[in-house]
Scaffold this active site. Structure first.
Site, PDB file in Angstrom:
ATOM      1  N   HIS A 275       1.822-110.674 -20.431  1.00 32.29           N
ATOM      2  CA  HIS A 275       2.309-111.830 -21.189  1.00 32.29           C
ATOM      3  C   HIS A 275       3.382-111.341 -22.146  1.00 32.29           C
ATOM      4  O   HIS A 275       3.514-110.139 -22.405  1.00 32.29           O
ATOM      5  CB  HIS A 275       1.176-112.521 -21.956  1.00 32.29           C
ATOM      6  N   ASP A 404     -19.435-105.241 -15.526  1.00 33.76           N
ATOM      7  CA  ASP A 404     -19.760-103.827 -15.670  1.00 33.76           C
ATOM      8  C   ASP A 404     -20.518-103.596 -16.984  1.00 33.76           C
ATOM      9  O   ASP A 404     -20.006-103.875 -18.068  1.00 33.76           O
ATOM     10  CB  ASP A 404     -18.472-102.987 -15.639  1.00 33.76           C
ATOM     11  N   SER A 419      -4.866-106.242 -22.810  1.00 32.88           N
ATOM     12  CA  SER A 419      -3.870-107.028 -22.065  1.00 32.88           C
ATOM     13  C   SER A 419      -2.963-106.092 -21.277  1.00 32.88           C
ATOM     14  O   SER A 419      -2.381-105.165 -21.831  1.00 32.88           O
ATOM     15  CB  SER A 419      -3.028-107.865 -23.032  1.00 32.88           C
TER      16      SER A 419
END
Length: 456
Positions: A275, A404, A419
């Site tokens: 992003h 997980d 991110s």
């Protein structure tokens, strides 16, 4: 027998009188209410029918919108390979190229598996109709070369310098005469970029502040970029209570933080974040003049909980020797640039094929991320819960959930700083992590890798 005689001998007039007497004591609204009831029933039926119609139309509209989202506006297929496209939507149509003869127009039905193959790099158009009748959507089909990328998953320090000086807010201040001063009011606004002062290009906010302070109250001509349009405005600085000339604006010329590098290509080009870098105050995408990547070390992890996103804390030393790459693009799909050869040689891992949108499936996948100081990136299992091939928000095409236990124990799920962590499935790199659900840190979104590559 006597009872029957009594009944027979009852006076009809008395009966009528009693009935009349009883009716005369009835409320005067008895007759109007009865008449209104007869009129109200058709009205209620119409209202009920209207709301039923609205519900049906709303349901149909929702279904049409979901069908629209299932069909990507752009599809990429690799040259020279047979690929299956199964969107499971009730549309059919044709595929054709710009130079395609009428006889070469290919019919398609996206309600069942479709095998496609193209030998040459070329662009096509697919026109589809709902139920094969109603014109519905036009899809761009791009035949591309197969590409391989090294999934990185390494944390990086990010520094970018804006194109000009970003105005993040306008304000007022107290003047020498103790009145409120607003020199920039109605002239500048949040999101503006100040590019020049009196025709001289700006190098940073320090230079700008010094020019305003040295203006002695004379008009300044500011060259502004607003929403892609460049123009000049004149503004007159005024003195604050200390006699310093001000404009009454808050400004910024850089941004920095920690993120994750997604991939490295064969030419040392990188993509990161998944992003863009937006200003924290204006929420606008920052226009980049230049930027750099730096080495960083993860020194702390704040676990995410419902309502409060977690965070990776990294230490960044902005020394020249710690600079590892240059940022050239800041886009909605991520940041992109070139990594130094020395740092590229340290990125370990095998180059994987790029997984295209239509190849991504719901189910098990992995993310590659580094959570330890001086540690190597590790694979963590996730589940792809939903796919939005044509989402309005390009950064939310893949919906994921962390499964997980190791990652859940360390971070609680997805945290800020992750991110850009690459998403892998079936031996391919298919996307990158972009967002976390604030109320459920185990869940989040990702961007399709092909969308990142289009921007980079």
């Amino acid at each position: 027998m006597e009872k029957k005689d009594v009944v027979k001998k009852r006076n009809p007039e008395n009966c009528m009188q009693n009935s009349a007497a009883s009716l005369s004591h009835a409320p005067s609204s008895v007759f109007p209410a009865h008449a209104a009831g007869k009129k109200r029933k058709p009205c209620l039926r119409k209202i009920l029918a209207f709301w039923i119609l609205m519900a049906v139309l709303g349901g149909a509209g929702g279904w049409i919108y979901q069908t629209w989202q299932k069909i990507p506006s752009s599809i990429r297929i690799r040259a020279g390979e047979e690929q299956e496209l199964f969107l499971d939507v009730p549309v059919s149509g044709t595929i054709y190229g710009e130079k395609t003869a009428q006889k070469d127009v290919i019919p398609v039905n996206l309600n069942r598996p479709l095998t496609v193959q193209a030998s040459q790099i070329q662009d096509y158009t697919m026109d589809v109709k709902l139920f094969g009748i109603v014109p519905f959507k036009q899809v761009d089909v791009h035949v591309v070369e197969g590409q391989r990328l090294i999934p990185a998953g390494v944390p990086v320090g990010i520094y970018i310098k804006t194109e000009g000086i970003l105005v993040i807010a306008e304000s007022d201040f107290e003047g020498l005469d103790h009145s409120r001063k607003e020199p920039a009011r109605y002239l500048l606004r949040a999101g503006d970029y100040i590019l020049k002062v009196d025709g001289v290009e700006l190098e940073g906010k320090k230079q700008f502040t010094e020019q305003v302070a040295a203006s002695e109250g004379k008009e300044l001509c500011l060259t502004i970029c607003r929403d892609g349009q460049t123009f000049d405005v004149t503004v007159t600085p005024q003195q604050n209570t200390e006699g310093v000339y001000k404009l009454g604006i808050w400004i910024r010329d850089n941004a920095q933080g920690v993120g994750t590098m997604t991939y490295l290509d064969e030419k040392n080009g990188f993509g990161a974040l998944g992003h863009g870098i937006n200003d924290t105050d204006t929420a606008d995408l920052m226009e980049v003049q230049s930027g750099s990547l730096y080495k960083t070390k993860i020194v702390n992890i704040r676990k995410g909980i419902s309502g409060t996103p977690g965070e990776l804390t990294g230490v960044i030393d902005y020394k020249k020797e710690n600079r590892i790459g240059a940022i050239s693009i800041n886009s909605v799909e991520g940041i992109f640039g070139t990594l130094s050869q020395e740092e590229a040689d340290e990125i370990q891992g095998e180059a994987l094929p790029v997984g295209l949108k239509q190849e991504v499936k719901k189910g098990e996948a992995q993310i590659l991320s580094c959570l330890e100081e001086d540690g190597a990136p590790q694979l963590y299992t996730i589940e792809i819960k939903a796919l939005h091939l044509d989402h309005d928000n390009i950064n939310r095409g893949i919906e994921i959930q962390v499964t997980d236990e190791r990652l859940l124990e360390k971070t609680g799920g997805i945290v800020q700083g992750m991110s850009g962590s690459p998403i892998l499935q079936n031996g391919k790199i298919v996307g990158a992590v972009t967002h976390v659900f604030v109320n459920d840190p185990t869940r989040g979104y990702g961007i399709f890798i092909e969308n990142m590559l289009q921007a980079g």
